[in-house]
Design a protein around this motif. Structure first.
Motif, PDB file in Angstrom:
ATOM      1  N   ALA A   1      -6.069   7.063 -10.435  1.00  0.00           N
ATOM      2  CA  ALA A   1      -5.697   8.105  -9.471  1.00  0.00           C
ATOM      3  C   ALA A   1      -6.524   7.985  -8.197  1.00  0.00           C
ATOM      4  CB  ALA A   1      -5.883   9.487 -10.096  1.00  0.00           C
ATOM      5  N   GLN A   2      -7.806   7.616  -8.350  1.00  0.00           N
ATOM      6  CA  GLN A   2      -8.639   7.403  -7.166  1.00  0.00           C
ATOM      7  C   GLN A   2      -8.134   6.210  -6.363  1.00  0.00           C
ATOM      8  OE1 GLN A   2     -11.365   9.155  -5.798  1.00  0.00           O
ATOM      9  NE2 GLN A   2     -10.871   7.717  -4.149  1.00  0.00           N
ATOM     10  N   ALA A   3      -7.698   5.151  -7.065  1.00  0.00           N
ATOM     11  CA  ALA A   3      -7.141   3.991  -6.370  1.00  0.00           C
ATOM     12  C   ALA A   3      -5.912   4.387  -5.559  1.00  0.00           C
ATOM     13  CB  ALA A   3      -6.792   2.897  -7.372  1.00  0.00           C
ATOM     14  N   ALA A   4      -5.098   5.298  -6.106  1.00  0.00           N
ATOM     15  CA  ALA A   4      -3.934   5.778  -5.370  1.00  0.00           C
ATOM     16  C   ALA A   4      -4.354   6.525  -4.110  1.00  0.00           C
ATOM     17  CB  ALA A   4      -3.079   6.681  -6.258  1.00  0.00           C
ATOM     18  N   ARG A   5      -5.453   7.285  -4.194  1.00  0.00           N
ATOM     19  CA  ARG A   5      -5.936   7.994  -2.994  1.00  0.00           C
ATOM     20  C   ARG A   5      -6.423   7.013  -1.937  1.00  0.00           C
ATOM     21  NH1 ARG A   5      -7.682  11.691  -7.012  1.00  0.00           N
ATOM     22  NH2 ARG A   5      -9.769  10.779  -7.137  1.00  0.00           N
ATOM     23  N   TRP A   6      -7.104   5.926  -2.373  1.00  0.00           N
ATOM     24  CA  TRP A   6      -7.516   4.911  -1.409  1.00  0.00           C
ATOM     25  C   TRP A   6      -6.289   4.262  -0.773  1.00  0.00           C
ATOM     26  CZ3 TRP A   6     -11.966   5.584   0.366  1.00  0.00           C
ATOM     27  CH2 TRP A   6     -13.088   5.832  -0.409  1.00  0.00           C
ATOM     28  N   ALA A   7      -5.268   4.009  -1.574  1.00  0.00           N
ATOM     29  CA  ALA A   7      -4.039   3.422  -1.034  1.00  0.00           C
ATOM     30  C   ALA A   7      -3.380   4.365  -0.040  1.00  0.00           C
ATOM     31  CB  ALA A   7      -3.076   3.079  -2.170  1.00  0.00           C
ATOM     32  N   GLN A   8      -3.443   5.674  -0.287  1.00  0.00           N
ATOM     33  CA  GLN A   8      -2.886   6.639   0.660  1.00  0.00           C
ATOM     34  C   GLN A   8      -3.610   6.557   2.001  1.00  0.00           C
ATOM     35  OE1 GLN A   8      -3.165  10.392  -1.376  1.00  0.00           O
ATOM     36  NE2 GLN A   8      -1.372   9.996  -2.668  1.00  0.00           N
ATOM     37  N   GLN A   9      -4.927   6.413   1.953  1.00  0.00           N
ATOM     38  CA  GLN A   9      -5.680   6.278   3.201  1.00  0.00           C
ATOM     39  C   GLN A   9      -5.319   4.982   3.922  1.00  0.00           C
ATOM     40  OE1 GLN A   9      -9.889   6.935   3.146  1.00  0.00           O
ATOM     41  NE2 GLN A   9      -9.771   8.691   1.764  1.00  0.00           N
ATOM     42  N   ALA A  10      -5.189   3.906   3.147  1.00  0.00           N
ATOM     43  CA  ALA A  10      -4.822   2.626   3.753  1.00  0.00           C
ATOM     44  C   ALA A  10      -3.433   2.698   4.374  1.00  0.00           C
ATOM     45  CB  ALA A  10      -4.879   1.515   2.707  1.00  0.00           C
ATOM     46  N   ALA A  11      -2.504   3.354   3.690  1.00  0.00           N
ATOM     47  CA  ALA A  11      -1.148   3.485   4.222  1.00  0.00           C
ATOM     48  C   ALA A  11      -1.142   4.327   5.486  1.00  0.00           C
ATOM     49  CB  ALA A  11      -0.228   4.103   3.165  1.00  0.00           C
TER      50      ALA A  11
ATOM     51  N   VAL B   1       0.818  -1.218   0.000  1.00  0.00           N
ATOM     52  CA  VAL B   1       0.000   0.000   0.000  1.00  0.00           C
ATOM     53  C   VAL B   1       0.849   1.264   0.000  1.00  0.00           C
ATOM     54  CG1 VAL B   1      -2.055  -1.030   1.015  1.00  0.00           C
ATOM     55  CG2 VAL B   1      -0.260  -0.151   2.516  1.00  0.00           C
ATOM     56  N   ALA B   2       2.019   1.225   0.615  1.00  0.00           N
ATOM     57  CA  ALA B   2       2.875   2.422   0.627  1.00  0.00           C
ATOM     58  C   ALA B   2       3.311   2.783  -0.786  1.00  0.00           C
ATOM     59  CB  ALA B   2       4.088   2.196   1.523  1.00  0.00           C
ATOM     60  N   GLY B   3       3.657   1.771  -1.592  1.00  0.00           N
ATOM     61  CA  GLY B   3       4.034   2.034  -2.978  1.00  0.00           C
ATOM     62  C   GLY B   3       2.844   2.415  -3.832  1.00  0.00           C
ATOM     63  N   LEU B   4       1.700   1.745  -3.625  1.00  0.00           N
ATOM     64  CA  LEU B   4       0.501   2.048  -4.405  1.00  0.00           C
ATOM     65  C   LEU B   4      -0.062   3.425  -4.074  1.00  0.00           C
ATOM     66  CD1 LEU B   4      -1.315  -1.405  -4.206  1.00  0.00           C
ATOM     67  CD2 LEU B   4       0.023  -0.485  -6.104  1.00  0.00           C
ATOM     68  N   ALA B   5       0.297   3.967  -2.917  1.00  0.00           N
ATOM     69  CA  ALA B   5      -0.129   5.325  -2.573  1.00  0.00           C
ATOM     70  C   ALA B   5       0.475   6.352  -3.514  1.00  0.00           C
ATOM     71  CB  ALA B   5       0.242   5.639  -1.130  1.00  0.00           C
ATOM     72  N   ALA B   6       1.487   5.935  -4.272  1.00  0.00           N
ATOM     73  CA  ALA B   6       2.102   6.773  -5.310  1.00  0.00           C
ATOM     74  C   ALA B   6       2.658   8.059  -4.697  1.00  0.00           C
ATOM     75  CB  ALA B   6       1.107   7.036  -6.429  1.00  0.00           C
ATOM     76  N   MET B   7       2.337   9.206  -5.289  1.00  0.00           N
ATOM     77  CA  MET B   7       2.953  10.461  -4.859  1.00  0.00           C
ATOM     78  C   MET B   7       2.054  11.204  -3.869  1.00  0.00           C
ATOM     79  SD  MET B   7       4.526  11.853  -8.487  1.00  0.00           S
ATOM     80  CE  MET B   7       3.010  11.596  -9.416  1.00  0.00           C
ATOM     81  N   PRO B   8       2.587  11.650  -2.743  1.00  0.00           N
ATOM     82  CA  PRO B   8       1.772  12.432  -1.800  1.00  0.00           C
ATOM     83  C   PRO B   8       1.547  13.843  -2.320  1.00  0.00           C
ATOM     84  CG  PRO B   8       4.037  12.337  -1.040  1.00  0.00           C
ATOM     85  CD  PRO B   8       3.970  11.458  -2.265  1.00  0.00           C
ATOM     86  N   ARG B   9       0.429  14.408  -1.928  1.00  0.00           N
ATOM     87  CA  ARG B   9       0.170  15.800  -2.323  1.00  0.00           C
ATOM     88  C   ARG B   9       1.168  16.743  -1.664  1.00  0.00           C
ATOM     89  NH1 ARG B   9      -4.071  18.409  -4.370  1.00  0.00           N
ATOM     90  NH2 ARG B   9      -5.338  16.536  -4.240  1.00  0.00           N
TER      91      ARG B   9
END
Length: 434
Positions: A204-214, A132-140
């Protein structure tokens, strides 16, 4: 990877913009300069394209037209044989941007990544098998080494940026390497978006979900580690009593304090450790040791620095770089008189040293005291603190010697040794209080 000196000395600015000269960064620089902020355009010359010198000239001219200051840096060196050109350029670019921004006094760096960039990062990370940390991609937005890296357009489609640039008649560079199919991101652009034109928003939405999971995983790990690893020791029996997913999450978080551990190491450690059995696992930059059912990090350093004088009479963090840690000094109801801490000798352990754990106990050899405290062998070398009369004050890992405690009617300070990882966490908390 090193970078040459900046093209020119710039005045102090508060906002920096990473400016490649391409469409996205040109539009971002234009918006930033119209905001009324003092803006510094930062350009990195990678030395990979024959047109790169011309791009520096173009970027400097455009920055001047927009009313921004300008600085550029040329990277030196080249990727090692077999290394990724993309990874080499990205690492060098990040370091150069950080160095130029901080040299100019900026604490905010804007980057022009947009929604398609985020979606591509998610797909590339997924193909590498990232968690999930990698799938979170780039932080805002995130802070690194005193600089805030911000991506204000991360939710914006590229078409909107293009429309803005055309509306304002902006001129930008077209990098020919963007068409090079040998580069993974370019191959993705050439195949994924034509086949799935509507996939960008979903990814991109999936990346936002991954950010929340991370973020949730980090919160859970922090709560778990408060009980599992209040100091440098990770309690392995307590770790294994957690659910497998929670144990893996906590272990990854603990390892991240010390090393960039591959997922295979996390799995091996959880599978191979047996209660009561000492064990060792090599890791990037050091070793992991299971000792007395605790997990410890050891960076391999064994040579102690020479004796030195230190002043610990003021509360705060006192790093001791040669010892890979530092002393945390705090006001306390039971501790040491500040006057005794003004001029201390700091040295390695000697065979005749003795330590008294409590006022009611008797002094024991330092070896015995370390064994009783469960301090692993590689943590028993010191440092030790002695006052001007040669009396023991404190030992790293054991704490204050009971014979050094002050009378109750005196102001008192406590001493606690922090290993490098814990020291960095304390320094970060002091800089960024909740």
């Amino acid at each position: 990877m090193a970078a040459s000196a900046t093209r020119r000395i710039v005045e102090t600015d508060r906002v920096a913009v990473a400016f490649s000269g391409g469409l996205d960064s040109t539009a971002l620089l234009h918006v930033a300069t119209r905001s009324g902020a003092r803006v510094l355009a930062l350009h990195v010359h990678h030395g990979l394209q024959p047109q790169a010198d011309d791009w520096v000239v173009h970027c400097e001219r455009v920055a001047a037209e927009f009313g921004a200051c300008f600085a550029s840096t040329r990277l030196t060196g080249a990727p090692a044989r077999g290394d990724s050109i993309e990874a080499w350029a990205r690492s060098g670019r990040h370091q150069a941007l950080h160095d130029m921004a901080t040299a100019a006094g900026a604490d905010l760096l804007l980057l022009a990544h947009h929604r398609q960039d985020q979606a591509e990062t998610f797909v590339l990370q997924a193909m590498r098998g990232a968690g999930v940390a990698g799938l979170a991609a780039m932080p805002r937005m995130h802070w690194r080494d005193g600089l805030c890296w911000a991506r204000p357009w991360l939710d914006q489609p590229r078409a909107r940026i293009l429309a803005y640039a055309e509306q304002h008649g902006l001129r930008w560079i077209e990098d020919p390497s963007n068409a090079d199919a040998r580069l993974a991101r370019n191959r993705l652009r050439q195949t994924l978006w034509p086949a799935f034109p509507g996939g960008e928003a979903g990814l991109a939405q999936a990346a936002r979900w991954a950010q929340q999971a991370a973020a949730l995983a980090a919160e859970v790990a922090k709560q778990d580690l408060a009980g599992l690893a209040p100091g440098e020791r990770l309690d392995l029996p307590a770790l294994t009593r957690l659910s497998p997913a929670r144990a893996s999450n906590a272990l990854r978080a603990w390892l991240s304090r010390h090393t960039q551990a591959p997922a295979s190491l996390v799995a091996r450690l959880l599978e191979e450790w047996r209660p009561g059995s000492p064990a060792m696992w090599p890791a990037p930059g050091g070793e992991l040791h299971a000792y007395r059912d605790g997990l410890f990090w050891f960076d391999g350093a064994v040579e102690a620095p020479p004796a030195s004088l230190v002043d610990l009479s003021r509360p705060g963090l006192h790093p001791q770089p040669g010892w890979r840690g530092g002393w945390l000094v705090e006001a306390a109801p039971i501790g040491i008189a500040p006057a005794r801490l003004v001029c201390l000798t700091q040295r390695a352990r000697a065979s005749a040293d003795q330590f008294q754990r409590a006022p009611t106990s008797v002094p024991r050899s330092l070896k015995k005291a370390c064994q009783e405290a469960g301090l692993p062998p590689w943590r028993r070398g010191g440092p030790l603190l002695l006052d001007g009369e040669g009396r023991l004050i404190a030992v790293a890992g054991l704490g204050v010697d009971a014979r050094a405690f002050a009378d109750q009617d005196e102001p008192q300070l406590s001493l606690r040794w922090l290993e490098d990882s814990a020291l960095l966490q304390s320094e970060g908390a002091a800089r960024n209080p909740a």
